[in-house]
Write a protein that holds these residues in place. Sequence first.
Motif, short mmCIF file in Angstrom:
data_model
loop_
_atom_site.label_atom_id
_atom_site.label_comp_id
_atom_site.label_asym_id
_atom_site.label_seq_id
_atom_site.Cartn_x
_atom_site.Cartn_y
_atom_site.Cartn_z
N LYS A 1 0.84 -1.23 0.07
CA LYS A 1 -0.09 0.11 0.00
C LYS A 1 1.01 1.28 0.27
O LYS A 1 1.77 1.43 0.75
CB LYS A 1 -0.87 -0.03 1.25
CG LYS A 1 -1.59 1.47 1.57
CD LYS A 1 -2.88 1.21 2.27
CE LYS A 1 -2.90 1.89 3.63
NZ LYS A 1 -4.28 2.04 4.24
N LYS B 1 1.48 5.15 0.36
CA LYS B 1 0.82 6.32 0.84
C LYS B 1 1.03 7.47 -0.28
O LYS B 1 2.24 7.93 -0.63
CB LYS B 1 1.59 6.90 2.34
CG LYS B 1 1.15 5.95 3.53
CD LYS B 1 -0.21 6.09 3.56
CE LYS B 1 -0.67 5.61 5.16
NZ LYS B 1 -1.88 5.59 5.29
N ASP C 1 -3.21 5.20 -0.69
CA ASP C 1 -4.08 5.60 0.28
C ASP C 1 -3.67 7.17 0.21
O ASP C 1 -2.23 7.34 0.73
CB ASP C 1 -3.76 4.91 1.72
CG ASP C 1 -4.41 5.24 2.85
OD1 ASP C 1 -5.39 6.25 2.80
OD2 ASP C 1 -4.32 4.96 4.00
N ASN D 1 -5.01 9.44 2.44
CA ASN D 1 -5.24 10.06 3.82
C ASN D 1 -5.90 11.39 3.61
O ASN D 1 -5.55 12.30 4.22
CB ASN D 1 -4.03 10.04 4.75
CG ASN D 1 -3.83 8.74 5.27
OD1 ASN D 1 -2.83 8.08 4.94
ND2 ASN D 1 -4.52 8.29 6.27
N GLU E 1 -7.58 4.32 -1.47
CA GLU E 1 -8.19 4.79 -0.19
C GLU E 1 -8.21 6.21 0.17
O GLU E 1 -7.40 6.90 0.02
CB GLU E 1 -7.21 3.94 0.88
CG GLU E 1 -7.93 3.87 2.26
CD GLU E 1 -7.24 3.03 3.18
OE1 GLU E 1 -7.21 1.56 2.48
OE2 GLU E 1 -6.67 3.01 4.06
N ASP F 1 -11.82 4.53 4.76
CA ASP F 1 -10.91 4.03 6.03
C ASP F 1 -11.23 5.28 7.30
O ASP F 1 -12.33 4.84 8.15
CB ASP F 1 -9.46 4.27 5.71
CG ASP F 1 -8.44 4.05 7.07
OD1 ASP F 1 -9.19 3.66 7.86
OD2 ASP F 1 -7.28 4.60 6.90
N GLU F 2 -10.61 6.39 7.40
CA GLU F 2 -10.85 7.19 8.56
C GLU F 2 -12.23 7.93 8.59
O GLU F 2 -12.76 8.19 9.59
CB GLU F 2 -9.93 8.50 8.98
CG GLU F 2 -9.49 9.11 7.54
CD GLU F 2 -8.43 8.63 6.88
OE1 GLU F 2 -8.09 7.59 6.51
OE2 GLU F 2 -7.59 9.42 6.51
N LYS G 1 -10.41 -1.51 10.71
CA LYS G 1 -9.27 -1.54 11.61
C LYS G 1 -9.85 -1.86 12.93
O LYS G 1 -10.68 -1.21 13.58
CB LYS G 1 -8.74 -0.25 11.58
CG LYS G 1 -7.93 0.23 10.30
CD LYS G 1 -7.57 1.61 10.34
CE LYS G 1 -6.43 1.88 9.36
NZ LYS G 1 -6.15 3.19 9.46
MG MG Z 1 -5.76 4.52 5.54
#
Ligand code: MG
Length: 366
Positions: free
Chosen positions: A160, A162, A191, A193, A217, A242-243, A266
């Motif tokens: 994955k 970032k 991902d 974020n 993501e 995700d978050e 998670k």
């Molecule tokens: Mg994430």
Amino acid sequence: MKITALEAVPYAIPYTHPLKFASGEVHTADHVLIRIHTDEGVVGTADAPPRPYTYGETQTSIVEVVENVFAPHIIGMDPLDREKIHAVMQRTIHNQVAKGAVDIALWDIAGTSLGTPVHKLLGGWTDSMRVSHMLGFKPAQELLDEALRFGEEYGITTFKLKVGRRPLGLDIEACEVLRAGLGDDVEIYLDANRGWTANEAMEVLRRTDGLGLTLLEEPNDAKEAMGRRRLVEQSPIPVVGDESVPTAGDASRELLSGGCTAICIKTARSGFTEAKEILGLCTGLGVDVTMGNQIDTQVGSIATVTFGAAHRATSARAGELSNFLDMSDDLLADPITITDGRIFVRDEPGVGAGIDEDKLAHYRQN
Ligand code: MG
Ligand code: MUC
């Protein structure tokens, strides 16, 4: 059986390789070890990793909410009455990571007192998880070197990356270099974020078309609902929440409103109980799940393996389980090993998170 005490121990272990990503960076595992004690001598253990840039919790807030808000009401309750204990915790909003750790410690007590591994209690699907390794912000060639090393040393074939940087070319170049250097058989997904806008994410998808990326993501802030929906409709690959989806309610809202088409589970922020609710929602709606990493220690990672291996859908994809390799030390008495790209569940009662007490004494902060 009755709960006699909730212990929240703050500790700090430095990282040898800090992780940097669009919403923050981690140099020290300044976590909280949660232990629930009972009158029968059974102790449940779990790790709580504060992520202020993701959920607003800090090491201090986790200690405070566990010891001074939850504990006075939970002490005296039967640890197997999880539904009642959750009703108590639900009186306080948010604090997902603190609640998740209490929940995992309760499952640990259930397994230990029954003499059964928790992965069996949860579902018992398989005995191991394939490992996905998370690559933080670095120049493209360093990312490739790291991925090749993890492939060689641990047999990991899923990465994955970032992303979420500006200019967009930085991340696009990283994708190109990784694909060219790792070959077509290695899985690569992204991902961000929330680092991009929806339009920037669409541009990255256009410019990386043909590289075989499998998931995107949290490309932008899911609360920017119109842009996000447009992006999800146009994306050729699943957009993972995700978050934006720490609870089952959040997951249902984001999936049904078109905010995402896959869900990252998670255990650190959902515990096992709510993770099971989220999983049921996803399998019922027919969307993929990934097992994510809250930048977990080995104590947290073994909890993720316990949950992930227990279910068919969560073990179908590689789980993000290797961040602990970047820490200078850990608390687990029996350290995790990665063999042929896999981590195995613990065949012992409970979650299998026995703590090295000398290390805890060394790293604890109170
Ligand atoms: Mg994430
Ligand atoms: C991830 O998947 O986002 C980074 C921040 C956080 O809360 O979790 C990590 C990994």
